[in-house]
Design a protein around this motif. Structure first.
Motif, PDB file in Angstrom:
ATOM      1  N   PHE A  13      87.916 -11.901  19.045  1.00 16.42           N
ATOM      2  CA  PHE A  13      87.796 -13.258  18.507  1.00 16.42           C
ATOM      3  C   PHE A  13      88.723 -13.461  17.314  1.00 16.42           C
ATOM      4  O   PHE A  13      89.286 -14.550  17.130  1.00 16.42           O
ATOM      5  N   HIS A  14      88.899 -12.418  16.499  1.00 13.34           N
ATOM      6  CA  HIS A  14      89.765 -12.494  15.329  1.00 13.34           C
ATOM      7  C   HIS A  14      91.213 -12.709  15.742  1.00 13.34           C
ATOM      8  O   HIS A  14      91.889 -13.634  15.279  1.00 13.34           O
ATOM      9  N   LEU A  15      91.715 -11.869  16.646  1.00 13.07           N
ATOM     10  CA  LEU A  15      93.116 -11.945  17.046  1.00 13.07           C
ATOM     11  C   LEU A  15      93.410 -13.168  17.915  1.00 13.07           C
ATOM     12  O   LEU A  15      94.543 -13.664  17.927  1.00 13.07           O
ATOM     13  N   LEU A  16      92.411 -13.628  18.633  1.00 11.91           N
ATOM     14  CA  LEU A  16      92.621 -14.762  19.547  1.00 11.91           C
ATOM     15  C   LEU A  16      92.183 -16.093  18.946  1.00 11.91           C
ATOM     16  O   LEU A  16      92.198 -17.112  19.646  1.00 11.91           O
ATOM     17  N   ASN A  17      91.795 -16.093  17.663  1.00  8.95           N
ATOM     18  CA  ASN A  17      91.214 -17.334  17.133  1.00  8.95           C
ATOM     19  C   ASN A  17      92.197 -18.492  17.078  1.00  8.95           C
ATOM     20  O   ASN A  17      91.798 -19.649  17.144  1.00  8.95           O
ATOM     21  N   SER A  18      93.496 -18.218  16.995  1.00  6.23           N
ATOM     22  CA  SER A  18      94.449 -19.332  17.013  1.00  6.23           C
ATOM     23  C   SER A  18      94.479 -20.017  18.369  1.00  6.23           C
ATOM     24  O   SER A  18      94.850 -21.189  18.485  1.00  6.23           O
ATOM     25  N   GLY A  19      94.060 -19.304  19.424  1.00  9.38           N
ATOM     26  CA  GLY A  19      93.996 -19.899  20.754  1.00  9.38           C
ATOM     27  C   GLY A  19      92.945 -20.989  20.868  1.00  9.38           C
ATOM     28  O   GLY A  19      92.941 -21.756  21.849  1.00  9.38           O
ATOM     29  N   VAL A  20      92.048 -21.075  19.886  1.00  8.15           N
ATOM     30  CA  VAL A  20      91.045 -22.139  19.882  1.00  8.15           C
ATOM     31  C   VAL A  20      91.725 -23.514  19.905  1.00  8.15           C
ATOM     32  O   VAL A  20      91.205 -24.466  20.488  1.00  8.15           O
ATOM     33  N   PHE A  21      92.897 -23.613  19.282  1.00 10.00           N
ATOM     34  CA  PHE A  21      93.582 -24.903  19.238  1.00 10.00           C
ATOM     35  C   PHE A  21      94.004 -25.364  20.632  1.00 10.00           C
ATOM     36  O   PHE A  21      94.029 -26.567  20.910  1.00 10.00           O
ATOM     37  N   ILE A  22      94.336 -24.412  21.505  1.00  8.36           N
ATOM     38  CA  ILE A  22      94.661 -24.787  22.882  1.00  8.36           C
ATOM     39  C   ILE A  22      93.429 -25.369  23.567  1.00  8.36           C
ATOM     40  O   ILE A  22      93.504 -26.390  24.257  1.00  8.36           O
ATOM     41  N   ALA A  23      92.286 -24.718  23.343  1.00  6.15           N
ATOM     42  CA  ALA A  23      91.038 -25.214  23.934  1.00  6.15           C
ATOM     43  C   ALA A  23      90.701 -26.603  23.410  1.00  6.15           C
ATOM     44  O   ALA A  23      90.295 -27.496  24.174  1.00  6.15           O
ATOM     45  N   VAL A  24      90.878 -26.822  22.104  1.00  2.00           N
ATOM     46  CA  VAL A  24      90.597 -28.131  21.522  1.00  2.00           C
ATOM     47  C   VAL A  24      91.514 -29.193  22.129  1.00  2.00           C
ATOM     48  O   VAL A  24      91.065 -30.285  22.499  1.00  2.00           O
ATOM     49  N   PHE A  25      92.800 -28.869  22.247  1.00  2.00           N
ATOM     50  CA  PHE A  25      93.748 -29.862  22.747  1.00  2.00           C
ATOM     51  C   PHE A  25      93.488 -30.201  24.216  1.00  2.00           C
ATOM     52  O   PHE A  25      93.520 -31.374  24.607  1.00  2.00           O
ATOM     53  N   VAL A  26      93.233 -29.186  25.037  1.00  2.00           N
ATOM     54  CA  VAL A  26      92.966 -29.436  26.459  1.00  2.00           C
ATOM     55  C   VAL A  26      91.694 -30.265  26.622  1.00  2.00           C
ATOM     56  O   VAL A  26      91.659 -31.229  27.399  1.00  2.00           O
ATOM     57  N   MET A  27      90.650 -29.896  25.888  1.00  2.00           N
ATOM     58  CA  MET A  27      89.399 -30.652  25.956  1.00  2.00           C
ATOM     59  C   MET A  27      89.623 -32.103  25.538  1.00  2.00           C
ATOM     60  O   MET A  27      89.149 -33.043  26.200  1.00  2.00           O
ATOM     61  N   ALA A  28      90.367 -32.302  24.455  1.00  2.00           N
ATOM     62  CA  ALA A  28      90.615 -33.655  23.965  1.00  2.00           C
ATOM     63  C   ALA A  28      91.435 -34.462  24.964  1.00  2.00           C
ATOM     64  O   ALA A  28      91.112 -35.618  25.267  1.00  2.00           O
ATOM     65  N   LEU A  29      92.482 -33.867  25.482  1.00  2.00           N
ATOM     66  CA  LEU A  29      93.381 -34.578  26.385  1.00  2.00           C
ATOM     67  C   LEU A  29      92.665 -35.014  27.663  1.00  2.00           C
ATOM     68  O   LEU A  29      92.907 -36.111  28.182  1.00  2.00           O
ATOM     69  N   LEU A  30      91.771 -34.159  28.168  1.00  2.00           N
ATOM     70  CA  LEU A  30      91.086 -34.457  29.425  1.00  2.00           C
ATOM     71  C   LEU A  30      89.800 -35.263  29.222  1.00  2.00           C
ATOM     72  O   LEU A  30      89.147 -35.623  30.204  1.00  2.00           O
ATOM     73  N   SER A  31      89.452 -35.538  27.968  1.00  2.00           N
ATOM     74  CA  SER A  31      88.193 -36.257  27.729  1.00  2.00           C
ATOM     75  C   SER A  31      88.235 -37.673  28.290  1.00  2.00           C
ATOM     76  O   SER A  31      87.213 -38.181  28.766  1.00  2.00           O
ATOM     77  N   ILE A  32      89.394 -38.321  28.247  1.00  2.00           N
ATOM     78  CA  ILE A  32      89.476 -39.697  28.754  1.00  2.00           C
ATOM     79  C   ILE A  32      89.453 -39.724  30.285  1.00  2.00           C
ATOM     80  O   ILE A  32      88.710 -40.536  30.865  1.00  2.00           O
TER      81      ILE A  32
END
Length: 483
Positions: free
Chosen positions: A307-326
């Motif tokens: 989780f520590h080393l991959l935590n910057s990947g959270v931004f990809i998850a946020v962006f994909v979730m946001a983009l597909l929300s509409i």
């Protein structure tokens, strides 16, 4: 039907990723409150070691003099203190350093102005070069924007009483937290790392990281771990993991504060975020498999390291979730049968509740409930607003695209004193990415309007935060680029 299901699935997957990440943060909150390591009673050192203070510098005309003054004010015997100003500058910073160094040499300090023949490897290269020129047992490192306290070495060195301790890291403070809304939000987020994340991981015996500055290394630990490497943008995180994989222990001192200057403009902040996010992804690519293969590590330590080393990947998850929300909103409006599946989105809402506990713990006793009530949602909104920018950095890191180390400019701002306008080192970010961010304000504004018009309120909160976050990032990117 198949395409609709695929869109909903792709929308929900990052939501689950964010929930898992929040659970990891909740685990650190638990560790922070319930498994704090006992406070060790440390006596004064009977035999003081030789210490080398390294100051890696590149074009820092506004802050370098105060840093040298602060280090030379250390309450430590001069004969045991060596100071290396590792200067790669190409502007008038060189002359300012030369003048300061000459002054302190004249009053007996062992301070040297070191200019490398070639600037290779950026900060990592400078630190490695300086290491070849000292025989000191301990190496303290400070970036140019820090002002360490006179008793810094007195508070850190006693924690090396065990020969297995390789690093002692202190908490960053903030010289200019109150300068603007942007600096307040940066401080809000950084405190989460320096209180709960570093404190929780260290209390539970998991891997933590040297934060690049405001800490002390045992010189033999650096050598044993393979030395400084410039093959990632976060050489500090990389060396931290290599050292801990070799069995070295790290000590984190939350109560010892080393104040530093926060980036005062949005382009400078985004530049720092780019380096940190991409560097973390590069370190995951380089070190994560080594962590998994290490049979001496506990499963819990491996999990938290992931989780520590991959935590910057959270931004990809946020962006994909946001983009597909509409698209997800449109599908559920036309096909109500998907509403039950979309109920999984409640994981996201639960993640927000967990983050409330995380940052509530971070700022317990430091901020009022009123401050927490407005700063947390605004901070989370701005983090969402950075998701496109940071996702690009993370993807580049995962795929191994190399880019140069770009320093974060600082202008000597302390609280409300000082300014950045019309000064050197200004970063401009009025580019295609900025226009895309402003375009996303309209995109998510459309989603917000649809939700209100259809009286479908499940995504209204999310779209409101995305409009606010991308609006904040886009507005200040333009404003600070044109000032």
């Amino acid at each position: 039907m198949r395409m609709e299901f695929l869109v909903i699935l792709l929308y929900l997957l990052p939501t689950c990723v964010l929930f898992l990440y929040s659970c990891a943060q909740l685990s650190l909150v638990w560790s922070y409150w319930h498994r704090q390591a006992p406070i060790e009673e440390l006596s004064l050192l009977t035999s003081l070691p030789k210490v080398c203070v390294q100051l890696p510098i590149y074009n820092e005309r506004y802050v370098i003099e105060r840093l040298i003054d602060a280090v030379c004010a250390f309450e430590y015997p001069q004969e045991l203190l060596e100071i290396q100003v590792l200067d790669d500058s190409t502007d008038e910073t060189v002359a300012l350093i030369a003048q300061k160094v000459a002054h302190y040499q004249s009053v007996g300090f062992a301070i040297s102005h070191i200019r490398r023949p070639q600037r290779e490897g950026f900060k990592a290269g400078a630190l490695a070069y300086g290491l070849t020129l000292t025989q000191a047992e301990f190496i303290a490192i400070f970036d140019a924007d820090f002002i360490p306290a006179p008793d810094f070495l007195q508070k850190t060195l006693p924690h090396f009483s065990s020969s297995s301790v390789g690093v002692v890291q202190t908490r960053w403070g903030h010289l200019n937290e109150s300068y603007s809304l942007l600096t307040q939000l940066q401080a809000f987020g950084l405190d989460g790392h320096f209180v709960v994340e570093q404190g929780g991981r260290n209390a539970d015996g998991h891997f933590i990281n040297f934060n690049g500055t405001a800490g002390v290394w045992r010189a033999s630990c650096i050598t044993d771990a393979g030395g400084w490497s410039s093959d990632t943008l976060t050489e500090d995180l990389d060396l931290s993991y290599r050292a801990q994989l070799r069995g070295w222990q790290f000590v984190y001192l939350e109560k010892v504060e080393s104040p530093a200057e926060l980036p005062a403009t949005m382009p400078a902040f985004k530049s720092q975020q780019y380096r940190w996010m991409k560097g973390a992804a590069e370190c995951a690519r380089k070190n994560l498999w080594k962590v998994f293969k290490n049979e001496a590590l506990r499963f819990s330590t491996k999990t938290h390291a992931a989780f520590h080393l991959l935590n910057s990947g959270v931004f990809i998850a946020v962006f994909v979730m946001a983009l597909l929300s509409i698209p997800a909103l449109l599908i559920t409006h036309e096909s109500p049968r998907f509403n039950s599946v979309l109920g999984i989105f409640q994981f996201f809402q639960l993640s927000v509740v967990i983050l409330l506990g995380f940052y509530g713990t971070t700022h317990y006793g430091r901020k009022s409930l009123f401050e927490l009530a407005w700063q947390l949602p605004l901070f989370l909104s701005v983090i969402m607003g950075l998701s496109l920018h940071n996702s690009i950095a993370v993807i580049e890191g995962y795929f191994g695209k190399k880019t140069p180390f770009v320093r974060t400019p600082k202008w000597g701002i302390v609280q409300h004193q000082g300014n950045w306008q019309q000064k050197k080192y200004l970063v401009r970010s009025l580019n295609l990415l900025t226009w895309l961010e402003l375009g996303l304000v309209l995109y998510f504004g459309f989603g917000l309007a649809l939700g209100l018009y259809w009286q479908t309120y499940s995504l209204v909160g999310l779209h409101s935060m995305l409009v606010l976050g991308y609006g904040f990032v886009g507005y200040y990117s333009v404003k600070h680029s044109l000032s």
